[in-house]
Structures are given as structure tokens and as C-alpha cells.
Design a protein around this motif. Sequence first.
Motif, short mmCIF file in Angstrom:
data_model
loop_
_atom_site.label_atom_id
_atom_site.label_comp_id
_atom_site.label_asym_id
_atom_site.label_seq_id
_atom_site.Cartn_x
_atom_site.Cartn_y
_atom_site.Cartn_z
N LEU A 41 1.38 -32.27 21.32
CA LEU A 41 1.34 -31.34 22.35
C LEU A 41 0.20 -31.17 22.93
N GLY A 42 -0.69 -32.24 22.82
CA GLY A 42 -1.83 -32.39 23.32
C GLY A 42 -3.04 -30.81 23.07
N LEU A 43 -2.96 -30.78 21.77
CA LEU A 43 -3.99 -29.59 21.35
C LEU A 43 -5.27 -30.02 20.68
N GLN A 44 -6.03 -29.15 20.85
CA GLN A 44 -7.30 -29.48 20.16
C GLN A 44 -7.61 -28.43 19.11
N ALA A 45 -7.69 -28.89 17.83
CA ALA A 45 -8.22 -28.08 16.62
C ALA A 45 -9.63 -27.59 17.09
N GLY A 46 -9.87 -25.97 16.67
CA GLY A 46 -10.94 -25.48 16.94
C GLY A 46 -11.38 -24.91 15.52
N TYR A 47 -12.17 -23.79 15.60
CA TYR A 47 -12.62 -23.25 14.32
C TYR A 47 -11.61 -22.89 13.33
N PRO A 48 -11.90 -23.24 12.01
CA PRO A 48 -11.01 -22.96 10.94
C PRO A 48 -11.08 -21.24 10.71
N GLY A 49 -9.94 -20.66 10.26
CA GLY A 49 -10.10 -19.43 10.08
C GLY A 49 -8.64 -19.14 8.96
N GLN A 50 -8.92 -17.87 8.36
CA GLN A 50 -7.79 -17.45 7.39
C GLN A 50 -6.82 -16.51 7.96
N VAL A 51 -5.71 -16.80 7.64
CA VAL A 51 -4.64 -15.89 7.94
C VAL A 51 -3.88 -15.34 6.73
N SER A 52 -3.43 -14.10 6.82
CA SER A 52 -2.50 -13.63 5.87
C SER A 52 -0.89 -13.78 6.08
N THR A 53 -0.17 -14.43 5.45
CA THR A 53 1.05 -14.70 5.52
C THR A 53 1.97 -14.18 4.58
N ALA A 54 3.30 -14.27 4.62
CA ALA A 54 4.34 -13.81 3.53
C ALA A 54 4.12 -14.57 2.30
N ASN A 55 3.36 -15.91 2.34
CA ASN A 55 3.11 -16.54 0.97
C ASN A 55 1.68 -16.53 0.65
N GLY A 56 1.02 -15.50 1.27
CA GLY A 56 -0.57 -15.61 0.90
C GLY A 56 -1.36 -16.03 2.05
N MET A 57 -2.75 -16.22 1.61
CA MET A 57 -3.59 -16.46 2.53
C MET A 57 -3.79 -18.08 2.83
N ILE A 58 -3.92 -18.49 4.01
CA ILE A 58 -3.93 -20.02 4.46
C ILE A 58 -5.11 -20.23 5.49
N GLN A 59 -5.40 -21.34 5.33
CA GLN A 59 -6.41 -21.89 6.54
C GLN A 59 -5.68 -22.44 7.69
N VAL A 60 -6.19 -21.81 8.80
CA VAL A 60 -5.62 -22.40 10.17
C VAL A 60 -6.58 -22.90 11.00
N TYR A 61 -6.36 -23.47 12.21
CA TYR A 61 -7.33 -23.86 13.10
C TYR A 61 -7.06 -23.26 14.42
N SER A 62 -8.02 -22.62 15.23
CA SER A 62 -7.70 -21.85 16.42
C SER A 62 -7.51 -23.07 17.16
N THR A 63 -6.73 -22.87 18.33
CA THR A 63 -6.42 -23.53 19.83
C THR A 63 -5.98 -22.88 20.63
N ARG A 64 -6.03 -23.32 21.85
CA ARG A 64 -5.75 -22.76 23.05
C ARG A 64 -4.48 -23.61 23.76
N ILE A 65 -3.39 -22.92 24.15
CA ILE A 65 -2.10 -23.65 24.83
C ILE A 65 -2.55 -23.52 26.46
N ASP A 66 -2.76 -24.80 27.07
CA ASP A 66 -2.92 -24.52 28.70
C ASP A 66 -1.68 -24.10 29.44
N THR A 67 -0.67 -24.56 29.05
CA THR A 67 0.50 -24.01 29.77
C THR A 67 1.87 -23.76 28.68
#
Length: 172
Positions: free
Chosen positions: A96-122
Motif C-alpha cells: 500500500l506504499g505506507l511508511q511506518a512511523g512512531y511505535p505506540g500502544q493500543v488497547s484491543t479486545a485481545n489486550g495491549m499491542i504495539q502498532v506503528y503510526s502511518t499516514r494514508i495519502d489517498t
Amino acid sequence: MTADNSTRYGKWMFVFAWLAALFLLSIWFDDLLGEQENPNQSPQSISSNNQIMVILQQNRHGHYVASGQINGQPVTFLLDTGATQVSIPAHLQQQLGLQAGYPGQVSTANGMIQVYSTRIDTLQLGDITLHDVSAHLNPAIGGEQILLGMSALKKLDFKQQNGSLILSQNQR
């Protein structure tokens, strides 16, 4: 051709006919199941009063699944008003031509996980087009569906009515 050869040939033709019929039935059922899972494979758009509207139908599970595009690449969205961000399976990053940015923690139904911020152009859904949408790359999501969360949906007006979801965007 002898009677034995004729009988053998007839049996093979019968087997071939059954295999062909089973193959065609499997293709037909695969398409039917695909439409039940994603009844919005080609979302239709309506333009009126300076608005673009896309009307989505619920799938057999009561979810709104729709085909769209991210950065010109075809994707399948699962609309999720409970998700803060658009959440993209991390294995789709390069496609999808995305760049991984800063890591972060998010809360999901399955607990906390690490994700990486990105921006979608279109991001496109029917004729609705959004630019510079905040999202994250989620290594915990398997499969190909992208959760279309509120970072995209907040840019639209939407309402649910009679098993349909009407998304609208003001034209500029």
C-alpha cells in the motif's frame, strides 16, 4: 472401436462431466459466498446537492464490508465506528506504499499491542476520496481486511437506515 473401448470411453466422459460440473458449482458457490461476505464489492456513488453519497449494505453477519482503495491499491474495508484509527494489517505496508512511523500502544479486545503510526495519502470508497488520513500498522491483524475507523469516518457524515449505511461527503 470395440464395445469395450466404447464403454471405457463413455465412463471417462461421465467422470469428466461430473468433475466439470463440480468445478463450475464450486466457482458459483465461491462467488455467492464472496458476495455474502462483501455485498459492496463495487460501491455505487450518488452525487446530489454538492454531496457524494455511498450506500453500503450489511453483510450476512450485520457488518459493513466494502471494497475500496488505499493509495490506488484495491483493499477491503470493514467499517468500525468503535476503532479510533484506521487499522491496517502490517504485512500490507509495502503493497500500500505506507511508511511506518512512531511505535505506540493500543488497547484491543485481545489486550495491549504495539502498532506503528502511518499516514494514508489517498483513501477511496466509491467516489468518496479522503486525503492525509491518520492510521496505524497493526502486526496483530491477520488477513487482508482493513478496519476503517473514526480517523477516516469522522471526515464523513453517516447514518444507518433499514440495513444500509449511508456515507456522505461534501463536495468542494
